[in-house]
Design an enzyme around this catalytic site. Structure first.
Site, PDB file in Angstrom:
ATOM      1  N   GLY A  71       1.165  -1.655  -0.177  1.00 25.64           N
ATOM      2  CA  GLY A  71       0.073   0.654   0.146  1.00 25.64           C
ATOM      3  C   GLY A  71       0.782   1.195  -0.313  1.00 25.64           C
ATOM      4  N   ASN A 153      -8.281   4.148   8.598  1.00 29.24           N
ATOM      5  CA  ASN A 153      -7.671   3.306   8.871  1.00 29.24           C
ATOM      6  C   ASN A 153      -7.636   3.550  10.778  1.00 29.24           C
ATOM      7  OD1 ASN A 153      -5.364   5.070   7.952  1.00 29.24           O
ATOM      8  ND2 ASN A 153      -4.555   4.472   9.341  1.00 29.24           N
ATOM      9  N   GLN A 183      -7.735   0.983   3.393  1.00 28.33           N
ATOM     10  CA  GLN A 183      -8.146   0.021   4.481  1.00 28.33           C
ATOM     11  C   GLN A 183     -10.024  -0.660   3.957  1.00 28.33           C
ATOM     12  OE1 GLN A 183      -8.647  -1.308   7.945  1.00 28.33           O
ATOM     13  NE2 GLN A 183      -6.123  -0.823   7.537  1.00 28.33           N
ATOM     14  N   ALA A 204      -2.691  -6.207   0.114  1.00 28.21           N
ATOM     15  CA  ALA A 204      -2.661  -8.076   0.362  1.00 28.21           C
ATOM     16  C   ALA A 204      -3.114  -8.007   1.731  1.00 28.21           C
ATOM     17  CB  ALA A 204      -1.933  -8.883  -0.560  1.00 28.21           C
ATOM     18  N   THR A 241      12.228  -8.375 -10.610  1.00 28.54           N
ATOM     19  CA  THR A 241      11.124  -9.100 -10.863  1.00 28.54           C
ATOM     20  C   THR A 241      10.033  -9.344  -9.847  1.00 28.54           C
ATOM     21  OG1 THR A 241      13.798 -10.200 -11.290  1.00 28.54           O
ATOM     22  CG2 THR A 241      12.003 -11.521 -10.693  1.00 28.54           C
ATOM     23  N   CYS A 331       1.783   1.515  11.780  1.00 25.79           N
ATOM     24  CA  CYS A 331       2.453   2.724  11.196  1.00 25.79           C
ATOM     25  C   CYS A 331       3.253   3.733  12.372  1.00 25.79           C
ATOM     26  CB  CYS A 331       2.175   2.911  10.134  1.00 25.79           C
ATOM     27  SG  CYS A 331       2.246   1.700   8.627  1.00 25.79           S
TER      28      CYS A 331
END
Length: 390
Positions: A71, A153, A183, A204, A241, A331
């Site tokens: 995110g 959130n 969220q 995810a 990658t 966070c």
């Protein structure tokens, strides 16, 4: 006694079905998707299938999906990419966002201010809703990007993103609208076309998927430039990658969340409402934060502040009682400053320091909620007594 986990807004335990979908990508189809030989092409097919599934779920085209590292990267890439591309085209240097965004948005906008952009941080009311009149006044011909989160959130406020998009684009048709749906995904309508947005971020691990993977929806022909440079992955929009297993896990988690949304959200709302009614009933001087209208807050979100108690002490006591909770965004855990979301909502610093967020999940049970309702009142009473504020 088993622990009670009530911090699903921070992260969720990967669903066994997601893990099952990911395992073949780690054990069998582990090739580099950019390689032309068999192992690489097997991995490439898995990514292509995941991209199409994500696009279908969002009502878009596969070419509009860019897989990211989560995110935060999606938010950074959305805002920086659009703002720089717009300025390069001579469309202006002004960004509009809200005062209660996740720091992945706020810090990105602040950095862009250091790079010559102007920014407007829109106010919210006491329940966390954006001031739409202030939005209309803020958007000018120089505005390049408007970024407002779909749902908060910390306090669960669901914003009127479709109306926000309509107002912004009516004032300036060239403006690019981004929404952080990290969220909101799985809990509310986030189809980009219905919201009227050009950019949309998903992670995810908020959807019972793996950490370290997300996506950025970029509407076709949206002015945007990539942030990560190197190889030609993601059609040169995100070098590096690809995380094949993570991408498959993201797509699987999204499909499950979309399919099971009615049942999940109904269950979450039932568990949340027991907290919304039960905690103030049992604990005097509880101040509910966020929308009073339960239809306008996330189904899984309960948030409050306790007068005359330190929120960190409540969290530590809950943890010792085998209950995992938080005081807001994961966070910002450990920060000494009160939540920027709560202060923007007009909550004073002392009360904001006493915040508690409980976010339920698809596997949260009624007995677990009962444990919280039985345990929390005694914790708050004891802490108030120790502080001389019984």
């Amino acid at each position: 006694m088993a622990r009670v986990y009530l911090d699903h807004a921070a992260t969720t335990k990967p669903d066994p079905r997601v893990i099952a979908a990911m395992l073949p990508m780690l054990e069998t189809y582990w090739g580099n998707p950019s390689s032309i030989y068999l192992e690489g092409q097997e991995a490439r097919r898995a990514i292509d299938a995941a991209r199409k599934l994500c696009a279908d779920l969002l009502g878009g085209a596969p070419k509009e999906i860019v897989f990211t590292g989560g995110g935060t990267e999606s938010d950074n890439a959305a805002i920086r990419g659009a703002a720089l591309a717009q300025r390069e085209r001579g469309h202006g240097n002004h960004i509009v966002t809200s005062a209660i965004e996740h720091h992945a948005v706020l810090h990105t906008v602040e950095q862009l201010e250091h790079e010559g952009f102007r920014a407007t941080y829109l106010p919210v009311d006491g329940e966390g809703f954006l001031d739409l009149a202030a939005l209309e006044d803020a958007v000018t011909p120089e505005t390049t990007v408007v970024s407002v989160m779909a749902a908060n959130n910390e306090v669960g406020t669901i914003q009127a993103i479709a109306e926000i998009s309509r107002i912004a684009k009516a004032k300036n048709p060239r403006v690019v609208v981004h929404t952080d749906a990290v969220q909101g995904a799985g809990a509310m309508e986030i189809t980009p076309a219905k919201l009227g947005v050009d950019l949309l971020s998903i992670a995810a691990h908020k959807l019972y998927g793996p950490k370290g993977v997300g996506l950025l929806y970029i509407k076709n022909r949206t002015p945007w430039q990539p942030m990560l440079l190197g190889g030609s992955q993601e059609k040169e929009r995100r070098a590096g990658t690809e995380n094949v297993a993570g991408i498959v896990g993201l797509a699987t988690a999204m499909k499950l969340a979309w399919d099971e949304a009615p049942a999940r959200n109904a269950h979450a709302a039932t568990m949340r409402d027991r907290l919304l009614f039960g905690i103030p009933e049992r604990i005097p001087d509880t101040v509910i934060t966020g929308p009073q209208d339960r239809q306008r807050r996330l189904a899984n979100n309960f948030s409050c502040c306790f007068r005359n108690v330190e929120g960190e002490s409540v969290l530590l006591a809950l943890d010792m009682a085998d209950i995992a909770a938080s005081s807001g965004s994961a966070c910002t855990t450990g920060a000494l400053e009160p939540s920027h979301v709560l202060t923007a909502m007009g909550i004073d610093s002392d009360l904001a320091h006493a915040s508690l967020r409980l976010t339920v999940g698809k596997d949260t049970s009624a007995p677990q909620i009962d444990r919280v309702l039985e345990t929390l009142p005694a914790i708050v009473e004891r802490l108030r007594s120790l502080a001389g504020n019984r």
